[in-house]
Design an enzyme around this catalytic site. Structure first.
Site, PDB file in Angstrom:
ATOM      1  N   ASN A 110       0.867  -1.184   0.000  1.00 27.37           N
ATOM      2  CA  ASN A 110       0.000   0.000   0.000  1.00 27.37           C
ATOM      3  C   ASN A 110       0.898   1.225   0.000  1.00 27.37           C
ATOM      4  O   ASN A 110       1.976   1.217   0.587  1.00 27.37           O
ATOM      5  CB  ASN A 110      -0.848  -0.005   1.281  1.00 27.37           C
ATOM      6  CG  ASN A 110      -1.730   1.224   1.408  1.00 27.37           C
ATOM      7  OD1 ASN A 110      -2.370   1.650   0.440  1.00 27.37           O
ATOM      8  ND2 ASN A 110      -1.774   1.805   2.600  1.00 27.37           N
ATOM      9  N   HIS A 112       0.935   5.148   1.282  1.00 29.41           N
ATOM     10  CA  HIS A 112       0.233   5.987   2.263  1.00 29.41           C
ATOM     11  C   HIS A 112       0.956   7.325   2.357  1.00 29.41           C
ATOM     12  O   HIS A 112       2.187   7.363   2.450  1.00 29.41           O
ATOM     13  CB  HIS A 112       0.215   5.286   3.621  1.00 29.41           C
ATOM     14  CG  HIS A 112      -0.538   6.058   4.659  1.00 29.41           C
ATOM     15  ND1 HIS A 112      -1.917   6.120   4.680  1.00 29.41           N
ATOM     16  CD2 HIS A 112      -0.119   6.822   5.693  1.00 29.41           C
ATOM     17  CE1 HIS A 112      -2.302   6.889   5.692  1.00 29.41           C
ATOM     18  NE2 HIS A 112      -1.229   7.326   6.329  1.00 29.41           N
ATOM     19  N   SER A 139       4.929   6.664   2.350  1.00 32.06           N
ATOM     20  CA  SER A 139       5.485   5.354   2.691  1.00 32.06           C
ATOM     21  C   SER A 139       4.828   4.271   1.851  1.00 32.06           C
ATOM     22  O   SER A 139       3.620   4.338   1.581  1.00 32.06           O
ATOM     23  CB  SER A 139       5.209   5.018   4.167  1.00 32.06           C
ATOM     24  OG  SER A 139       5.693   6.018   5.025  1.00 32.06           O
ATOM     25  N   ASP A 148      -2.792   0.628   8.017  1.00 35.74           N
ATOM     26  CA  ASP A 148      -1.573   1.403   7.739  1.00 35.74           C
ATOM     27  C   ASP A 148      -0.443   1.012   8.692  1.00 35.74           C
ATOM     28  O   ASP A 148       0.442   1.830   8.992  1.00 35.74           O
ATOM     29  CB  ASP A 148      -1.835   2.918   7.832  1.00 35.74           C
ATOM     30  CG  ASP A 148      -2.866   3.392   6.810  1.00 35.74           C
ATOM     31  OD1 ASP A 148      -2.916   2.807   5.710  1.00 35.74           O
ATOM     32  OD2 ASP A 148      -3.611   4.333   7.119  1.00 35.74           O
TER      33      ASP A 148
HETATM   34  C1  GAR Z   1      -2.523   9.041  -2.709  1.00 36.08           C
HETATM   35  O1  GAR Z   1      -2.039  10.239  -2.166  1.00 36.08           O
HETATM   36  C2  GAR Z   1      -2.265   7.890  -1.764  1.00 36.08           C
HETATM   37  O2  GAR Z   1      -1.057   8.003  -1.056  1.00 36.08           O
HETATM   38  C3  GAR Z   1      -3.451   8.005  -0.830  1.00 36.08           C
HETATM   39  O3  GAR Z   1      -4.520   8.299  -1.669  1.00 36.08           O
HETATM   40  C4  GAR Z   1      -4.042   9.065  -2.790  1.00 36.08           C
HETATM   41  C5  GAR Z   1      -4.561   8.428  -4.050  1.00 36.08           C
HETATM   42  O4  GAR Z   1      -4.303   9.249  -5.152  1.00 36.08           O
HETATM   43  N1  GAR Z   1      -3.671   6.782  -0.111  1.00 36.08           N
HETATM   44  C6  GAR Z   1      -4.144   6.749   1.132  1.00 36.08           C
HETATM   45  O5  GAR Z   1      -4.445   7.741   1.766  1.00 36.08           O
HETATM   46  C7  GAR Z   1      -4.286   5.350   1.721  1.00 36.08           C
HETATM   47  N2  GAR Z   1      -4.482   5.393   3.119  1.00 36.08           N
HETATM   48  P1  GAR Z   1      -4.433   8.682  -6.622  1.00 36.08           P
HETATM   49  O6  GAR Z   1      -5.835   8.103  -6.765  1.00 36.08           O
HETATM   50  O7  GAR Z   1      -4.245   9.876  -7.500  1.00 36.08           O
HETATM   51  O8  GAR Z   1      -3.376   7.629  -6.820  1.00 36.08           O
END
Ligand code: GAR
Length: 222
Positions: A110, A112, A139, A148
């Protein structure tokens, strides 16, 4: 079936991290096959990106299942049926059931947007600003039943600048995420990074701390 490592991606939103994975493959930096992009939201941008790249897609609506476990069991059964060997959560915004994900521990990562173990969950940029942290980051970690909370493989770090707001921070972090995720996945599918005896190993040795993304885009133990 091809001999490249088979990847399924789960995404709930716009899919910019998925786009970064696809671009890395196009550049020849990530020799994998994307066998499925799955989402809990039928209108996710990630699904449109996958369709445009001729990758099979799957949208499952959590509301049509009696409970979280029911949804997750069906989702993971379909992921297994896709032939995927590795799962990548790229903005998949659901808490996963521990029983459903158990067979995938060590084969699921994942991304994060925080320097874990700081700021699990939501609003990570805001929380880093509120804490007056000097730096922020992203991360990549192995997914375990703890939200997470699985072992962190790799991080990208970003200084917080005076006057930064939540949106500016998120905007500056995103391009780093886009380098971090393909770089970490590449190490994983080439077996340089491995899950062994319940812990990440790098080049055969237990990983003493997360790998860091350098300005050259390479992950190393700093
Ligand atoms: C990203 O910033 C990712 O790190 C976060 O969601 C966004 C997705 O953007 N993930 C989390 O918060 C998971 N807990 P994207 O759809 O443009 O890839």
């Amino acid at each position: 079936m091809s001999s490249s490592p088979r990847i399924a991606v789960l995404a709930s939103g716009r899919g910019s991290n998925l786009a970064a994975l696809l671009a890395a493959r196009e550049r020849g930096e990530l020799p994998v096959d994307f066998v499925l992009v799955a989402s809990d939201r039928a209108n996710a941008g990630a699904l449109r990106l996958a369709e445009a790249a001729n990758i099979p897609t799957l949208a499952l609506d959590p509301r049509s299942y009696p409970d979280r476990r029911g949804f997750d069991m069906d989702l993971f059964a379909r992921l297994a049926a896709s032939g995927a060997e590795w799962l990548v959560l790229a903005g998949f915004m659901r808490i996963l059931d521990g029983t459903a994900l158990a067979p995938w521990v060590g084969r699921m990562i994942n991304i994060h947007p925080s320097l874990l173990p700081k700021y699990r969950g939501l609003h990570t940029h805001r929380r880093a600003l509120e804490a007056n942290d000097p730096e922020h980051g992203a991360s990549v970690h192995f997914v375990t039943a703890e939200l997470d909370g699985g072992p962190v493989i790799a991080q990208a770090r970003l200084p917080i600048e005076a006057g930064d707001d939540e949106q500016q921070l998120a905007q500056r972090l995103l391009p780093l995420e886009h380098r971090l995720l393909p770089a970490a996945l590449s190490l994983l599918v080439s077996n340089q990074l491995q899950w062994r005896n319940g812990a990440p190993h790098f080049n055969g040795q237990p990983l003493p701390r997360p790998l860091t993304l350098g300005a050259d885009g390479v992950l190393s133990l700093k």
